[in-house]
Design a protein around this motif. Structure first.
Motif, PDB file in Angstrom:
ATOM      1  N   TYR A  17      11.007   3.250  26.373  1.00  0.00           N
ATOM      2  CA  TYR A  17      11.462   1.910  26.754  1.00  0.00           C
ATOM      3  C   TYR A  17      11.419   1.753  28.268  1.00  0.00           C
ATOM      4  CZ  TYR A  17      13.113   2.651  22.044  1.00  0.00           C
ATOM      5  OH  TYR A  17      13.159   2.970  20.710  1.00  0.00           O
ATOM      6  N   GLU A  18      10.789   0.667  28.680  1.00  0.00           N
ATOM      7  CA  GLU A  18      10.624   0.420  30.113  1.00  0.00           C
ATOM      8  C   GLU A  18      11.578  -0.653  30.608  1.00  0.00           C
ATOM      9  OE1 GLU A  18       6.960  -1.501  32.119  1.00  0.00           O
ATOM     10  OE2 GLU A  18       6.563   0.653  32.141  1.00  0.00           O
ATOM     11  N   THR A  19      12.064  -1.485  29.700  1.00  0.00           N
ATOM     12  CA  THR A  19      12.935  -2.604  30.066  1.00  0.00           C
ATOM     13  C   THR A  19      14.265  -2.484  29.343  1.00  0.00           C
ATOM     14  OG1 THR A  19      11.021  -4.052  30.406  1.00  0.00           O
ATOM     15  CG2 THR A  19      13.168  -5.112  30.106  1.00  0.00           C
ATOM     16  N   LEU A  20      15.357  -2.732  30.065  1.00  0.00           N
ATOM     17  CA  LEU A  20      16.702  -2.693  29.493  1.00  0.00           C
ATOM     18  C   LEU A  20      17.314  -4.094  29.561  1.00  0.00           C
ATOM     19  CD1 LEU A  20      19.274  -1.039  28.550  1.00  0.00           C
ATOM     20  CD2 LEU A  20      19.890  -0.994  30.972  1.00  0.00           C
ATOM     21  N   ILE A  21      17.883  -4.542  28.440  1.00  0.00           N
ATOM     22  CA  ILE A  21      18.564  -5.842  28.391  1.00  0.00           C
ATOM     23  C   ILE A  21      19.993  -5.603  27.919  1.00  0.00           C
ATOM     24  CG2 ILE A  21      18.576  -8.165  27.409  1.00  0.00           C
ATOM     25  CD1 ILE A  21      15.575  -7.838  26.883  1.00  0.00           C
ATOM     26  N   LEU A  69      14.727  -2.005  25.367  1.00  0.00           N
ATOM     27  CA  LEU A  69      15.987  -1.514  24.835  1.00  0.00           C
ATOM     28  C   LEU A  69      17.037  -2.607  24.991  1.00  0.00           C
ATOM     29  CD1 LEU A  69      17.630   0.918  23.751  1.00  0.00           C
ATOM     30  CD2 LEU A  69      18.009   1.599  26.124  1.00  0.00           C
ATOM     31  N   LEU A  70      17.574  -3.081  23.875  1.00  0.00           N
ATOM     32  CA  LEU A  70      18.561  -4.159  23.884  1.00  0.00           C
ATOM     33  C   LEU A  70      19.941  -3.597  23.563  1.00  0.00           C
ATOM     34  CD1 LEU A  70      15.829  -5.458  22.123  1.00  0.00           C
ATOM     35  CD2 LEU A  70      17.021  -7.472  22.976  1.00  0.00           C
ATOM     36  N   VAL A  71      20.890  -3.810  24.447  1.00  0.00           N
ATOM     37  CA  VAL A  71      22.249  -3.298  24.270  1.00  0.00           C
ATOM     38  C   VAL A  71      23.138  -4.431  23.778  1.00  0.00           C
ATOM     39  CG1 VAL A  71      24.214  -2.205  25.404  1.00  0.00           C
ATOM     40  CG2 VAL A  71      21.877  -1.611  26.090  1.00  0.00           C
ATOM     41  N   GLY A  72      23.681  -4.277  22.571  1.00  0.00           N
ATOM     42  CA  GLY A  72      24.540  -5.303  21.990  1.00  0.00           C
ATOM     43  C   GLY A  72      23.919  -5.902  20.747  1.00  0.00           C
ATOM     44  N   GLY A  73      24.583  -5.738  19.603  1.00  0.00           N
ATOM     45  CA  GLY A  73      24.079  -6.329  18.371  1.00  0.00           C
ATOM     46  C   GLY A  73      24.611  -7.740  18.190  1.00  0.00           C
ATOM     47  N   SER A  74      23.712  -8.706  18.023  1.00  0.00           N
ATOM     48  CA  SER A  74      24.113 -10.106  17.859  1.00  0.00           C
ATOM     49  C   SER A  74      22.951 -10.890  17.266  1.00  0.00           C
ATOM     50  CB  SER A  74      24.503 -10.717  19.211  1.00  0.00           C
ATOM     51  OG  SER A  74      23.380 -10.758  20.088  1.00  0.00           O
ATOM     52  N   ARG A  75      23.182 -12.172  16.972  1.00  0.00           N
ATOM     53  CA  ARG A  75      22.085 -13.021  16.494  1.00  0.00           C
ATOM     54  C   ARG A  75      20.995 -13.114  17.551  1.00  0.00           C
ATOM     55  NH1 ARG A  75      26.711 -15.574  14.447  1.00  0.00           N
ATOM     56  NH2 ARG A  75      26.659 -16.022  12.195  1.00  0.00           N
ATOM     57  N   PHE A  76      21.425 -13.267  18.800  1.00  0.00           N
ATOM     58  CA  PHE A  76      20.457 -13.432  19.888  1.00  0.00           C
ATOM     59  C   PHE A  76      19.588 -12.186  20.058  1.00  0.00           C
ATOM     60  CE2 PHE A  76      19.510 -12.621  24.413  1.00  0.00           C
ATOM     61  CZ  PHE A  76      18.637 -13.668  24.648  1.00  0.00           C
ATOM     62  N   THR A  77      20.196 -11.003  20.188  1.00  0.00           N
ATOM     63  CA  THR A  77      19.397  -9.788  20.402  1.00  0.00           C
ATOM     64  C   THR A  77      18.541  -9.464  19.187  1.00  0.00           C
ATOM     65  OG1 THR A  77      21.303  -8.443  19.713  1.00  0.00           O
ATOM     66  CG2 THR A  77      20.994  -8.789  22.080  1.00  0.00           C
ATOM     67  N   THR A  78      19.053  -9.753  17.978  1.00  0.00           N
ATOM     68  CA  THR A  78      18.255  -9.506  16.779  1.00  0.00           C
ATOM     69  C   THR A  78      17.035 -10.416  16.751  1.00  0.00           C
ATOM     70  OG1 THR A  78      20.203  -8.818  15.511  1.00  0.00           O
ATOM     71  CG2 THR A  78      18.261  -9.501  14.259  1.00  0.00           C
ATOM     72  N   GLY A  79      17.227 -11.689  17.088  1.00  0.00           N
ATOM     73  CA  GLY A  79      16.101 -12.623  17.110  1.00  0.00           C
ATOM     74  C   GLY A  79      15.063 -12.245  18.150  1.00  0.00           C
ATOM     75  N   LEU A  80      15.536 -11.865  19.348  1.00  0.00           N
ATOM     76  CA  LEU A  80      14.606 -11.457  20.395  1.00  0.00           C
ATOM     77  C   LEU A  80      13.876 -10.173  20.004  1.00  0.00           C
ATOM     78  CD1 LEU A  80      13.386 -11.726  23.199  1.00  0.00           C
ATOM     79  CD2 LEU A  80      15.439 -10.651  24.155  1.00  0.00           C
TER      80      LEU A  80
END
Length: 617
Positions: A471-475, A410-421
């Motif tokens: 989701y087991e991991t939070l970023i 689970l990725l918190v925050g929309g950006s180029r970095f989180t989208t790429g990851l």
């Protein structure tokens, strides 16, 4: 000073320590082996008690075993009541109402018939025991749900049914016993009915008053923070004892109502109270099951015949499924959810404790088969705990109602970095979700086909829409350092602190801006901040996933990509974690490395890809 010993057994102090070690040890071992904790606890108690005789509760602890179990069950039910927030029911509301209003009486009737014609009990014993069988056991449901990682709605239905019907089942047994008492002891019906009504009414009013008064006192600051949990415990135990003194087993109703009122009072300190109670509940569930299994008298099982097997089969395969399927008609729930709930009905310690109590009372009235209630209850608990403990998780996955075998991110925050990851993880078959309270920041993720959630991950909408169990991991990687810290701190107890990561804060290296270790998540990316990662993505850096093999290890990977930034790794099971390049873990063949490559990097091997290992460059 020499340790005081009890002849033929353990000293009370050593016995309590032994119960704690066995219970918590069983839960930890179950977590390590990915097995149902409830099964290991039951097995540990049986081995320590009836099998080896090392620990016999009645011998080593004495007559307080019964009251201890009763108080522990009261705390467990209260903790369950604290989870019954009406605002969070959502689309499970209709199903819960049906399972309580229709399911409880229907289950009572069908269980009574199973006891009469399956186990061969008299109508008196069948009616009393049938009322007790309404319960499905929050003491076993909670560990099973945790292990199975069940979907939000079916989990809510099972949890609410277990907690509410536990109190109702005990009261149903009281009601049935009062009728038996009228016919066998000459007690007038009016007196028995009056006693029952007064007891139930008193327990309900007392539970509501205790919950309302506690919530008001906490909300108005009449109790300091450091005393809230002790005060809560004292009021809880007093409420249970007072209600139980008026009508036996009505204390369970009182503490459930108390927990329900506090859960819906919107207290600012509610989360702290709930988490502490969850910890207490884990300890108490462990202890209660060890005591329950260790207290089993092998001689009592000699009373059981082949009819006990018929009784268990009728309850598990006919009474429970028929009750649920009939109750949920017209709720709009998908059939697969109805099927899962109908075939999931584990029983717990409340059933054994209450059945043993009423079995003794029935035997005292001259109803001989009352002695069978305890052994039959233990047989049903053992069968359902083992059956559902091992079958719930795979059955839920088969129906598509549990978390995926591959733990998601689970990725918190929309950006180029989180989208790429997220793209890289998705291509590696890892479930991902990008969330942001700003709709515009999610457009890149949506354009890339990455699942998104628009809203605050800490809000009520997320609780209803986001299946955290997938989701087991939070970023936490938004452009707001304070928000990242808040998200990581708030969700760390749910995900586990080892699985919560936070992008480096802008000034975290300076002493004046350092935060306590209890706040925020684990840092990643060698201290690079959000703006630094965004700058790299703007320059054209790209994510790449590379699978390691026997012939192509980490050293080979680093030699061919000297300018790459190693960010994380995926285990063979798909579990994601960040890595530190100054403290590298051991890399094994089959693992996949996730890295950022600078613009223009030429990949010459066929092990690098966007995640599928097929050489997409």
């Amino acid at each position: 000073m020499a340790i005081e010993e009890t002849v033929g057994g353990l000293s009370p102090a050593l016995a309590f320590a032994f119960v704690g070690a066995l219970g918590v040890g069983s839960q930890w071992l179950a977590w390590r082996l990915r097995l149902p904790a409830i099964v290991l606890m039951l097995a540990a108690g049986l081995i320590a008690g009836p099998v080896t005789g090392i620990f016999i509760p009645s011998r080593d602890i004495g007559p307080i075993v019964g009251p201890l179990i009763s108080l522990a069950v009261a705390v467990i039910l209260f903790e369950g009541g604290l989870t019954l927030d009406l605002h969070k029911l959502g689309d499970a509301r209709a199903g819960v109402r049906r399972l309580v209003v229709i399911g409880a009486p229907l289950g009572w009737l069908l269980s009574t018939l199973a006891l009469r014609f399956g186990a061969g009990l008299s109508w008196e014993a069948s009616t009393v025991f049938g009322g007790i069988l309404i319960v499905t056991g929050p003491t076993v449901i909670a560990p099973m749900l945790r292990h199975a990682r069940l979907g939000r709605r079916p989990a809510a239905l099972l949890q609410w049914e277990a907690i509410v019907n536990d109190a109702l089942g005990a009261l149903a047994a009281v009601l049935a016993f009062e009728f038996v008492l009228v016919f066998h002891s000459g007690v007038k019906f009016g007196a028995a009915a009056s006693e029952l009504a007064i007891g139930i009414g008193f327990a309900t009013v007392l539970g509501f008053a205790a919950g309302y008064g506690t919530a008001r006192a906490f909300g108005r600051g009449r109790v300091p923070e450091y005393m809230k949990v002790p005060v809560l415990f004292a009021i809880l135990l007093l409420t249970f004892a007072l209600a139980d003194a008026v009508l036996h087993e009505s204390g369970l109703l009182a503490v459930t109502v108390m927990g329900l009122v506090i859960a819906n009072a919107d207290l600012a300190s509610y989360e702290e109270l709930r988490r502490f109670k969850e910890h207490a509940s884990v300890l108490l569930v462990s202890g209660v099951f060890i005591l329950l299994a260790a207290s089993l008298d092998p001689a009592s099982l000699d009373l059981l015949t082949w009819r006990a097997v018929v009784f268990v089969a009728l309850v598990v395969l006919i009474a429970r499924p028929f009750t649920v399927l009939i109750s949920l008609i017209g709720t709009g729930l998908p059939f697969r959810e109805k099927l899962l709930i109908s075939l999931t009905g584990p029983r717990g310690v409340v059933l054994v404790a209450v059945a043993g109590l009423f079995g003794e009372r029935l035997a005292g009235l001259g109803i001989e088969d009352g002695a069978l209630l305890g052994p039959l209850a233990f047989a049903l608990v053992t069968a359902t705990v083992v059956l559902h403990g091992f079958s719930l998780a795979p059955f839920a996955r088969f129906l598509g109602l549990a978390g995926a075998d591959v733990p998601g991110v689970l990725l918190v925050g929309g950006s180029r970095f989180t989208t790429g990851l997220a793209e890289a993880l998705k291509s590696a078959k890892v479930p991902v979700l990008v969330t942001d309270p700003n709709h515009g920041r999610l457009y890149r993720a949506r354009a890339a086909g990455v699942p998104t959630f628009y809203g605050d991950i800490l809000g009520e909408a997320a609780e209803q829409s986001v299946e955290h169990l997938h989701y087991e991991t939070l970023i936490a990687a938004s452009d707001n350092d304070a928000y990242n810290t808040l998200v990581a701190t708030d969700l760390a107890p749910e995900f586990g602190r080892a699985k919560v990561w936070q992008i480096a804060r802008a000034k975290e290296g300076k002493a004046r801006h350092a935060l306590p270790t209890q706040l925020g998540g684990r840092s990643f990316g060698s201290g690079r901040t959000h703006s630094e990662f965004e700058a790299l993505m703007t320059e054209g850096w790209v994510f790449r996933v590379t699978r390691l093999t026997e012939e192509f290890g980490y050293e080979d990977w680093r030699e061919k990509r000297p300018g790459a930034i190693l960010l994380g790794r995926l285990s063979e099971k798909g579990e994601f974690s960040f890595v530190r390049e100054d403290k590298l873990p051991k890399f094994a063949p089959g693992m996949r490395l996730i890295s950022l490559l600078p613009p223009g990097t030429v990949i010459e091997d066929a092990t690098s890809s966007n995640g599928d290992g097929k050489g997409r460059h």
